[in-house]
Design a protein around this motif. Sequence first.
Motif, mmCIF file in Angstrom:
data_model
loop_
_atom_site.group_PDB
_atom_site.id
_atom_site.type_symbol
_atom_site.label_atom_id
_atom_site.label_comp_id
_atom_site.label_asym_id
_atom_site.label_seq_id
_atom_site.Cartn_x
_atom_site.Cartn_y
_atom_site.Cartn_z
ATOM 1 N N GLY A 15 0.796 -1.219 0.000
ATOM 2 C CA GLY A 15 0.000 0.000 0.000
ATOM 3 C C GLY A 15 0.826 1.265 0.000
ATOM 4 N N LYS A 16 2.105 1.154 0.310
ATOM 5 C CA LYS A 16 2.983 2.327 0.314
ATOM 6 C C LYS A 16 4.289 2.027 -0.412
ATOM 7 C CE LYS A 16 4.783 1.353 4.981
ATOM 8 N NZ LYS A 16 4.106 0.061 5.169
ATOM 9 N N GLY A 17 4.201 1.179 -1.412
ATOM 10 C CA GLY A 17 5.410 0.770 -2.121
ATOM 11 C C GLY A 17 6.143 1.920 -2.773
ATOM 12 N N GLY A 18 5.398 2.902 -3.327
ATOM 13 C CA GLY A 18 6.049 4.046 -3.968
ATOM 14 C C GLY A 18 6.886 4.846 -3.002
ATOM 15 N N VAL A 19 6.414 4.962 -1.768
ATOM 16 C CA VAL A 19 7.166 5.702 -0.749
ATOM 17 C C VAL A 19 8.438 4.945 -0.378
ATOM 18 C CG1 VAL A 19 7.106 6.557 1.621
ATOM 19 C CG2 VAL A 19 5.093 6.799 0.142
ATOM 20 N N GLU A 20 8.308 3.633 -0.175
ATOM 21 C CA GLU A 20 9.471 2.838 0.192
ATOM 22 C C GLU A 20 10.539 2.898 -0.907
ATOM 23 O OE1 GLU A 20 9.859 1.654 3.046
ATOM 24 O OE2 GLU A 20 7.833 1.680 3.885
ATOM 25 N N ARG A 21 10.122 2.902 -2.145
ATOM 26 C CA ARG A 21 11.087 2.969 -3.246
ATOM 27 C C ARG A 21 11.813 4.307 -3.239
ATOM 28 N NH1 ARG A 21 14.697 2.898 -5.758
ATOM 29 N NH2 ARG A 21 15.114 2.317 -7.917
ATOM 30 N N GLY A 22 11.090 5.370 -2.908
ATOM 31 C CA GLY A 22 11.722 6.685 -2.847
ATOM 32 C C GLY A 22 12.770 6.770 -1.753
ATOM 33 N N ILE A 23 12.501 6.126 -0.609
ATOM 34 C CA ILE A 23 13.467 6.111 0.484
ATOM 35 C C ILE A 23 14.738 5.381 0.057
ATOM 36 C CG2 ILE A 23 13.904 5.218 2.805
ATOM 37 C CD1 ILE A 23 10.945 5.728 3.408
ATOM 38 N N GLN A 24 14.565 4.275 -0.629
ATOM 39 C CA GLN A 24 15.734 3.535 -1.111
ATOM 40 C C GLN A 24 16.542 4.374 -2.099
ATOM 41 O OE1 GLN A 24 14.848 -0.314 -2.764
ATOM 42 N NE2 GLN A 24 16.883 -0.535 -3.662
ATOM 43 N N VAL A 84 16.858 7.642 -2.120
ATOM 44 C CA VAL A 84 17.614 8.631 -1.350
ATOM 45 C C VAL A 84 18.818 7.976 -0.679
ATOM 46 C CG1 VAL A 84 17.519 10.209 0.623
ATOM 47 C CG2 VAL A 84 15.615 10.124 -0.997
ATOM 48 N N ARG A 85 18.626 6.794 -0.125
ATOM 49 C CA ARG A 85 19.731 6.095 0.532
ATOM 50 C C ARG A 85 20.867 5.800 -0.453
ATOM 51 N NH1 ARG A 85 16.256 1.638 4.009
ATOM 52 N NH2 ARG A 85 15.807 2.955 5.815
ATOM 53 N N ASP A 86 20.504 5.346 -1.639
ATOM 54 C CA ASP A 86 21.525 4.943 -2.605
ATOM 55 C C ASP A 86 22.194 6.141 -3.271
ATOM 56 O OD1 ASP A 86 20.849 2.361 -1.998
ATOM 57 O OD2 ASP A 86 19.643 2.025 -3.800
ATOM 58 N N ARG A 87 21.411 7.165 -3.620
ATOM 59 C CA ARG A 87 21.934 8.260 -4.442
ATOM 60 C C ARG A 87 22.413 9.456 -3.619
ATOM 61 N NH1 ARG A 87 20.163 7.688 -9.789
ATOM 62 N NH2 ARG A 87 19.790 5.475 -10.161
ATOM 63 N N PHE A 88 21.850 9.648 -2.429
ATOM 64 C CA PHE A 88 22.247 10.814 -1.635
ATOM 65 C C PHE A 88 23.145 10.452 -0.455
ATOM 66 C CE2 PHE A 88 21.439 13.587 2.075
ATOM 67 C CZ PHE A 88 21.994 14.762 1.586
ATOM 68 N N TRP A 89 22.761 9.443 0.325
ATOM 69 C CA TRP A 89 23.465 9.168 1.572
ATOM 70 C C TRP A 89 24.830 8.523 1.375
ATOM 71 C CZ3 TRP A 89 22.912 11.086 6.121
ATOM 72 C CH2 TRP A 89 21.666 11.530 6.579
ATOM 73 N N ALA A 90 24.981 7.739 0.335
ATOM 74 C CA ALA A 90 26.216 6.966 0.177
ATOM 75 C C ALA A 90 27.444 7.877 0.152
ATOM 76 C CB ALA A 90 26.143 6.150 -1.109
ATOM 77 N N GLY A 91 28.345 7.697 1.124
ATOM 78 C CA GLY A 91 29.585 8.478 1.188
ATOM 79 C C GLY A 91 29.402 9.919 1.611
ATOM 80 N N ARG A 92 28.212 10.302 2.070
ATOM 81 C CA ARG A 92 27.937 11.702 2.423
ATOM 82 C C ARG A 92 28.608 12.083 3.736
ATOM 83 N NH1 ARG A 92 26.006 15.599 -0.753
ATOM 84 N NH2 ARG A 92 24.946 13.828 -1.768
ATOM 85 N N ARG A 93 29.216 13.254 3.779
ATOM 86 C CA ARG A 93 29.799 13.797 5.015
ATOM 87 C C ARG A 93 29.240 15.192 5.241
ATOM 88 N NH1 ARG A 93 33.777 10.523 6.753
ATOM 89 N NH2 ARG A 93 34.735 9.101 5.231
ATOM 90 N N PHE A 94 29.023 15.519 6.521
ATOM 91 C CA PHE A 94 28.425 16.814 6.840
ATOM 92 C C PHE A 94 28.873 17.250 8.226
ATOM 93 C CE2 PHE A 94 25.628 13.274 7.698
ATOM 94 C CZ PHE A 94 25.224 13.469 9.015
ATOM 95 N N ALA A 95 28.848 18.561 8.448
ATOM 96 C CA ALA A 95 29.319 19.120 9.719
ATOM 97 C C ALA A 95 28.252 19.050 10.803
ATOM 98 C CB ALA A 95 29.766 20.565 9.517
ATOM 99 N N ASP A 96 26.995 19.305 10.441
ATOM 100 C CA ASP A 96 25.901 19.293 11.412
ATOM 101 C C ASP A 96 24.588 19.149 10.650
ATOM 102 O OD1 ASP A 96 25.393 21.849 10.323
ATOM 103 O OD2 ASP A 96 26.499 22.851 11.926
ATOM 104 N N ALA A 116 21.251 21.590 3.967
ATOM 105 C CA ALA A 116 21.649 22.399 2.813
ATOM 106 C C ALA A 116 22.118 21.510 1.663
ATOM 107 C CB ALA A 116 22.748 23.378 3.217
ATOM 108 N N GLN A 117 22.890 20.475 1.986
ATOM 109 C CA GLN A 117 23.336 19.546 0.949
ATOM 110 C C GLN A 117 22.152 18.799 0.332
ATOM 111 O OE1 GLN A 117 26.739 17.001 1.790
ATOM 112 N NE2 GLN A 117 27.342 18.325 3.504
ATOM 113 N N ALA A 118 21.196 18.421 1.177
ATOM 114 C CA ALA A 118 20.024 17.696 0.675
ATOM 115 C C ALA A 118 19.198 18.576 -0.259
ATOM 116 C CB ALA A 118 19.171 17.215 1.848
ATOM 117 N N ALA A 119 19.031 19.853 0.100
ATOM 118 C CA ALA A 119 18.255 20.762 -0.745
ATOM 119 C C ALA A 119 18.937 20.951 -2.100
ATOM 120 C CB ALA A 119 18.075 22.099 -0.037
ATOM 121 N N GLU A 120 20.256 21.087 -2.083
ATOM 122 C CA GLU A 120 20.976 21.261 -3.340
ATOM 123 C C GLU A 120 20.850 19.997 -4.198
ATOM 124 O OE1 GLU A 120 25.388 22.646 -4.957
ATOM 125 O OE2 GLU A 120 25.179 21.801 -2.942
#
Length: 239
Positions: free
Chosen positions: A66-75, A77-89, A95-99
Amino acid sequence: AFLRAMDRALAFFGGCTHADVFDNMKTVVLEHRPGLKPRFNPRFLAYAVARGGFAVIACSPHYPEGKGGVERGIQFVRDRFWAGRRFADLFDLNAQAAEWRDRFCNHRVHEATGKVPALVFEHTERAALKPLAPRPFDTDDLDSDTVTSSFRVRFDRNQYSVPWRLVSQRVLIRADDAKVRIYLGPKCVAEHSRSWDVGAVVEAPAHRRGLQDSRQRDPSEIAAVRFGVETRRWAGVPF
């Protein structure tokens, strides 16, 4: 925090949908058993009415499809944004996420639809949104605490200073993502940048200076400042 995230999402899209579908987290759904109608969180229902009157729908329990589209979107973000990401706070991360969202995510060709999400929204979806109600909704975190002997209050696993004269007073704490404000009655007696650490002590230099100055003052004068009473002397004995 969830309501503040909702507020930012609605502001980003410039409107609200006619109905929103949510998972069964306690911020939205207090109880939802199979075969029974969900019992919604009253504060979230009040928020939905105040921000535009969108209907609130709960996903069926134990039905991940019932929420498969949402779960796919989370994956995604994890694969394309979070991987190797470093941030100060947290603010640097946001700010990095918005960009990333504005320069890559919403302007890529979607793998399933073959369309650019930002263009679909601009030319098709935006017109379907309802306007947001102009009246605000209180999304602050609320807590209360008694000021310790070290002129501090505890909030969200950190400590924040207040003026020394408030020791033993019960105070109200209001916080959003950026600021922590401390109130004695209707008066704001301290304001700090919010810490997202654990065990941090956030102290205003003026609060410690006030305590140091008080140690050099006459005890009767300290009582007058701290308790708001006038102390008189008779035969060298305060009463």
